[in-house]
Scaffold this motif. Structure first.
Motif, short mmCIF file in Angstrom:
data_model
loop_
_atom_site.label_atom_id
_atom_site.label_comp_id
_atom_site.label_asym_id
_atom_site.label_seq_id
_atom_site.Cartn_x
_atom_site.Cartn_y
_atom_site.Cartn_z
N GLU A 75 0.81 -1.22 0.00
CA GLU A 75 0.00 0.00 0.00
C GLU A 75 0.85 1.27 0.00
N TYR A 76 2.06 1.18 0.48
CA TYR A 76 2.94 2.36 0.50
C TYR A 76 3.14 2.93 -0.91
N ALA A 77 3.07 2.08 -1.91
CA ALA A 77 3.28 2.53 -3.30
C ALA A 77 2.17 3.46 -3.78
N SER A 78 0.99 3.38 -3.15
CA SER A 78 -0.13 4.23 -3.59
C SER A 78 -0.25 5.52 -2.80
N ILE A 79 0.60 5.74 -1.84
CA ILE A 79 0.53 6.94 -1.00
C ILE A 79 1.27 8.09 -1.69
N PRO A 80 0.67 9.28 -1.70
CA PRO A 80 1.33 10.43 -2.33
C PRO A 80 2.39 11.06 -1.41
N TRP A 81 3.49 10.38 -1.25
CA TRP A 81 4.56 10.86 -0.37
C TRP A 81 5.10 12.18 -0.87
N GLU A 82 5.33 13.11 0.03
CA GLU A 82 5.95 14.38 -0.33
C GLU A 82 7.46 14.22 -0.44
N TYR A 83 8.01 13.35 0.42
CA TYR A 83 9.46 13.16 0.46
C TYR A 83 9.81 11.87 -0.27
N GLU A 84 10.20 12.02 -1.52
CA GLU A 84 10.56 10.87 -2.34
C GLU A 84 11.91 10.33 -1.89
N ALA A 85 12.03 9.02 -1.91
CA ALA A 85 13.29 8.39 -1.53
C ALA A 85 13.32 6.98 -2.10
N GLU A 86 14.51 6.51 -2.36
CA GLU A 86 14.69 5.13 -2.78
C GLU A 86 14.39 4.23 -1.58
N PRO A 87 13.95 2.99 -1.82
CA PRO A 87 13.60 2.10 -0.70
C PRO A 87 14.70 1.97 0.35
N GLU A 88 15.95 1.94 -0.09
CA GLU A 88 17.05 1.79 0.87
C GLU A 88 17.31 3.07 1.68
N GLU A 89 16.64 4.17 1.31
CA GLU A 89 16.78 5.43 2.04
C GLU A 89 15.63 5.67 3.01
N VAL A 90 14.74 4.68 3.15
CA VAL A 90 13.55 4.82 4.00
C VAL A 90 13.60 3.83 5.16
N LEU A 91 13.42 4.34 6.37
CA LEU A 91 13.26 3.47 7.54
C LEU A 91 11.79 3.54 7.94
N VAL A 92 11.21 2.39 8.22
CA VAL A 92 9.81 2.31 8.61
C VAL A 92 9.72 1.86 10.07
N LEU A 93 8.92 2.60 10.82
CA LEU A 93 8.65 2.25 12.22
C LEU A 93 7.34 1.49 12.25
N HIS A 94 7.35 0.31 12.86
CA HIS A 94 6.16 -0.54 12.97
C HIS A 94 5.89 -0.88 14.43
N THR A 95 4.64 -1.10 14.74
CA THR A 95 4.20 -1.77 15.97
C THR A 95 4.78 -1.13 17.23
N LEU A 96 4.77 0.20 17.29
CA LEU A 96 5.18 0.87 18.52
C LEU A 96 4.13 0.57 19.59
N CYS A 97 4.58 0.00 20.69
CA CYS A 97 3.66 -0.37 21.78
C CYS A 97 4.18 0.14 23.11
N ILE A 98 3.33 0.92 23.77
CA ILE A 98 3.58 1.35 25.13
C ILE A 98 2.38 0.88 25.93
N PRO A 99 2.57 -0.07 26.85
CA PRO A 99 1.42 -0.58 27.60
C PRO A 99 0.81 0.52 28.48
#
Length: 172
Positions: A75-99
């Motif tokens: 789904e990331y491919a369909s998002i109109p990102w303002e900041y274009e970057a190659e895949p290796e230049e992007v870090l993705v944060l997932h599943t942040l959990c604070i109980p």
């Protein structure tokens, strides 16, 4: 201290997921995650085995966790990102959990700051995050920490959780 999670942290991480999801069952859900579906101890174990799970530990107790990797869902491919970057230049944060028992202590801010520094150290120029569009606490946390909303998409998370996600990004 924020550090890469170890195998012996998996059960504690799983317990934080369970605490959060039981709290949401009783008080209403912000995350749209489901107990026994996602996230689970297996989710944590897989991320630990891949070296992508990070924890905030205080006085020997796991207070927060997150996954940092470069996996962008289709789904990331369909998002109109303002900041274009190659895949290796992007870090993705997932599943942040604070109980819930650890909420309100600034752990989310610490985790976001750590993730940004980690991304910069990797040579990334952009960070991206997705979260349930109804998760106002998470959206607020990310926006307060320099992320902007880039777009929305309907997804079937884990093949069973139908939801609308909001996608956020931050230029580093």
């Amino acid at each position: 201290m924020i550090r890469r999670a170890l195998e012996q942290d998996v059960a504690a991480i799983g317990n934080t997921y369970t605490e959060l999801l039981r709290h949401e069952e009783e008080h209403g859900s912000s995350s749209n995650w489901r107990l026994g579906v996602y996230p689970t101890e297996t989710t944590a174990a897989e991320a630990v085995s891949q070296g992508t799970m990070f924890v905030l530990e205080e006085e020997g107790e796991i207070c927060a966790s997150m996954v940092l990797n470069q996996n962008q869902a289709a789904e990331y491919a369909s998002i109109p990102w303002e900041y274009e970057a190659e895949p290796e230049e992007v870090l993705v944060l997932h599943t942040l959990c604070i109980p819930p028992s650890k909420a309100g202590r600034g752990y989310g801010k610490q985790m976001a700051a750590y993730a940004k520094k980690f991304a910069l150290d990797m040579g990334c120029t952009v960070m991206r995050i997705d979260t349930f569009s109804g998760n106002e606490p998470a959206k607020g946390l990310y926006q307060k920490n320099g992320f902007r909303i880039a777009g929305y998409a309907q997804v079937l998370h884990e093949g069973v959780i139908e939801e609308e996600l909001v996608y956020l990004e931050c230029r580093l």
